[in-house]
Motif scaffolding. Structure first.
Motif, mmCIF file in Angstrom:
data_model
loop_
_atom_site.group_PDB
_atom_site.id
_atom_site.type_symbol
_atom_site.label_atom_id
_atom_site.label_comp_id
_atom_site.label_asym_id
_atom_site.label_seq_id
_atom_site.Cartn_x
_atom_site.Cartn_y
_atom_site.Cartn_z
ATOM 1 N N ARG A 192 0.823 -1.209 0.000
ATOM 2 C CA ARG A 192 0.000 0.000 0.000
ATOM 3 C C ARG A 192 0.860 1.264 0.000
ATOM 4 O O ARG A 192 0.499 2.263 -0.631
ATOM 5 N N ALA A 193 1.945 1.247 0.735
ATOM 6 C CA ALA A 193 2.866 2.401 0.768
ATOM 7 C C ALA A 193 2.112 3.710 1.001
ATOM 8 O O ALA A 193 2.318 4.704 0.303
ATOM 9 N N GLY A 194 1.197 3.683 1.959
ATOM 10 C CA GLY A 194 0.448 4.884 2.322
ATOM 11 C C GLY A 194 -0.870 5.062 1.612
ATOM 12 O O GLY A 194 -1.607 6.013 1.905
ATOM 13 N N THR A 195 -1.229 4.180 0.694
ATOM 14 C CA THR A 195 -2.489 4.312 -0.046
ATOM 15 C C THR A 195 -3.600 3.524 0.635
ATOM 16 O O THR A 195 -3.356 2.637 1.439
ATOM 17 N N ARG A 196 -4.837 3.852 0.255
ATOM 18 C CA ARG A 196 -5.992 3.047 0.652
ATOM 19 C C ARG A 196 -6.773 2.612 -0.584
ATOM 20 O O ARG A 196 -7.910 2.156 -0.487
ATOM 21 N N THR A 197 -6.183 2.754 -1.748
ATOM 22 C CA THR A 197 -6.844 2.407 -3.000
ATOM 23 C C THR A 197 -6.603 0.944 -3.350
ATOM 24 O O THR A 197 -5.802 0.258 -2.721
ATOM 25 N N ARG A 198 -7.285 0.463 -4.385
ATOM 26 C CA ARG A 198 -7.158 -0.947 -4.775
ATOM 27 C C ARG A 198 -5.747 -1.275 -5.279
ATOM 28 O O ARG A 198 -5.254 -2.380 -5.069
ATOM 29 N N TYR A 199 -5.147 -0.313 -5.940
ATOM 30 C CA TYR A 199 -3.807 -0.481 -6.496
ATOM 31 C C TYR A 199 -2.956 0.707 -6.059
ATOM 32 O O TYR A 199 -3.483 1.727 -5.594
ATOM 33 N N GLN A 200 -1.682 0.613 -6.263
ATOM 34 C CA GLN A 200 -0.806 1.706 -5.852
ATOM 35 C C GLN A 200 -1.072 2.984 -6.628
ATOM 36 O O GLN A 200 -0.741 4.085 -6.170
ATOM 37 N N ASN A 201 -1.694 2.853 -7.809
ATOM 38 C CA ASN A 201 -1.970 4.016 -8.654
ATOM 39 C C ASN A 201 -3.455 4.341 -8.734
ATOM 40 O O ASN A 201 -3.909 4.984 -9.676
ATOM 41 N N GLY A 202 -4.238 3.885 -7.755
ATOM 42 C CA GLY A 202 -5.647 4.253 -7.724
ATOM 43 C C GLY A 202 -6.582 3.063 -7.728
ATOM 44 O O GLY A 202 -6.176 1.925 -7.482
ATOM 45 N N ASP A 203 -7.845 3.314 -8.045
ATOM 46 C CA ASP A 203 -8.877 2.281 -7.983
ATOM 47 C C ASP A 203 -9.227 1.667 -9.333
ATOM 48 O O ASP A 203 -9.909 0.641 -9.383
ATOM 49 N N ASP A 204 -8.791 2.273 -10.419
ATOM 50 C CA ASP A 204 -9.233 1.858 -11.753
ATOM 51 C C ASP A 204 -8.492 0.597 -12.208
ATOM 52 O O ASP A 204 -7.279 0.634 -12.431
ATOM 53 N N PRO A 205 -9.199 -0.536 -12.373
ATOM 54 C CA PRO A 205 -8.513 -1.747 -12.840
ATOM 55 C C PRO A 205 -7.908 -1.596 -14.232
ATOM 56 O O PRO A 205 -6.934 -2.276 -14.562
ATOM 57 N N ALA A 206 -8.449 -0.689 -15.041
ATOM 58 C CA ALA A 206 -7.908 -0.493 -16.385
ATOM 59 C C ALA A 206 -6.510 0.106 -16.361
ATOM 60 O O ALA A 206 -5.763 -0.007 -17.343
ATOM 61 N N ALA A 207 -6.132 0.730 -15.232
ATOM 62 C CA ALA A 207 -4.812 1.346 -15.116
ATOM 63 C C ALA A 207 -3.780 0.414 -14.491
ATOM 64 O O ALA A 207 -2.612 0.791 -14.360
ATOM 65 N N MET A 208 -4.191 -0.795 -14.111
ATOM 66 C CA MET A 208 -3.254 -1.731 -13.494
ATOM 67 C C MET A 208 -2.023 -2.012 -14.359
ATOM 68 O O MET A 208 -0.902 -2.124 -13.846
#
Length: 330
Positions: A192-208
């Motif tokens: 998580r490194a300080g995040t609460r989102t689904r991925y380190q770069n946000g919630d959008d699965p398309a951006a994985m």
């Protein structure tokens, strides 16, 4: 005197020993593994997203998939009380080979004579007894050959939990500092490194695909049955990718989403979060299977989220599963 000038003068007057006492940001060990310092801290572990919310974000999945994620709840406070060093990437093929050559250790896929699993273009899951996506167990497959080409800079796979802990023990004995698998809590905190989102770069699965190698438009043609679950974008790799091919997280760690599943130390407990201690949880005292985290090059985006939990028996060896080591110390 300006404050910044005073600070420079103060640092110049400090003894060299005092400056040297600052912990290093990272170090490299005898196998060429780079470890990054992860500070102590507190975070919210797990996920309490409602099935309806997940269904809206991942509309191609059957509804029962979301009900199966109950073990990610409840969200609970975890305090990691001591800093640690986590390997910057997953253990690579080259690093694991150096371990084998130096130690004489024989991985389980070779020691028990049953091999591992691997990709075979001629293998049809629909015609197999198990229905598994990969062929095995078979002596042809091991960490040396998962059925697809790998360079020394790819994550090693077909590694059992027992193999992973053998590597950690050998390094501990050789170098005199403690190496081990991270706990499940340490792993998620670092991911998580300080995040609460689904991925380190946000919630959008398309951006994985920007941050990790998952099941995408490159891998999908080999498994047309699962086309609906593939990312529509190309991440550039049909199988494993060279480590550190994608963007790191805020701690400077690569491939926390995708590329290879990573063993952690804990036994799996589906209800453990409800009774987890706040400080440095270690997982259940006993169990039947060990936790693995992070997803792989063949993993759908729903299952590469920071909070997702999976598991296997300790002797499992599979072309999606590798490891990342932790080293203790301030």
């Amino acid at each position: 005197m300006r404050p910044c000038t005073a600070l420079v003068l103060l640092c110049a007057l400090l003894p060299a020993a005092a400056l040297a006492a600052e912990p290093p940001v990272q170090f490299e060990n005898s196998l060429g593994m780079t470890f990054v310092r992860v500070p102590a801290g507190t975070f919210q572990m797990g996920s309490d997203e409602a099935p309806d919310t997940l269904a809206a974000a991942y509309p191609q999945y059957p509804a029962d998939r979301f009900a199966q994620l109950f073990d990610e709840a409840p969200v609970h406070t975890v305090r990691i009380t001591r800093p640690f060093y986590l390997e910057r990437t997953e253990v690579t093929v080259g690093q694991f080979r150096r371990f084998i050559e130096a130690s004489g250790y024989v991985p389980e896929s070779e020691a028990d004579g049953t091999g591992g699993y691997g990709y075979n273009a001629a293998y049809d899951p629909e015609k197999s007894q198990s229905g598994d996506a990969f062929e095995g167990r078979d002596r042809r497959y091991s960490w040396r050959n998962p059925g697809f080409a790998q360079g020394d800079d790819h994550p090693v796979v077909n590694i059992s939990w027992n193999d992973a802990t053998a590597l950690a023990r050998w390094l501990t004995q050789k170098e005199g500092r403690v190496y081990r698998l991270p706990t499940e809590a340490e792993w998620e905190y670092a991911c998580r490194a300080g995040t609460r989102t689904r991925y380190q770069n946000g919630d959008d699965p398309a951006a994985m695909p920007d941050v990790g190698n998952g099941f995408d438009a490159d891998a999908q043609p080999l498994w047309p049955k699962w086309q609906p679950y593939a990312s529509v974008r190309h991440d550039g790799n049909t199988f494993t990718a060279p480590v550190a091919s994608y963007s790191p997280n805020a701690f400077g760690l690569y491939d926390m989403h995708g590329n290879a599943w990573e063993w952690v130390a804990d036994w799996y407990g589906e209800d453990y979060y409800a009774r987890s201690p706040v400080d440095d949880p270690q997982g259940p005292a006993t169990g039947n299977v060990r936790v693995r985290r992070g997803g792989s090059w063949h993993t759908w985006a729903l299952y590469t989220r920071s909070s997702y939990r999976n598991w296997n028996t300790q002797e499992t060896r599979y072309p999606l599963v590798g490891l990342r080591l932790l080293s203790e110390g301030d």
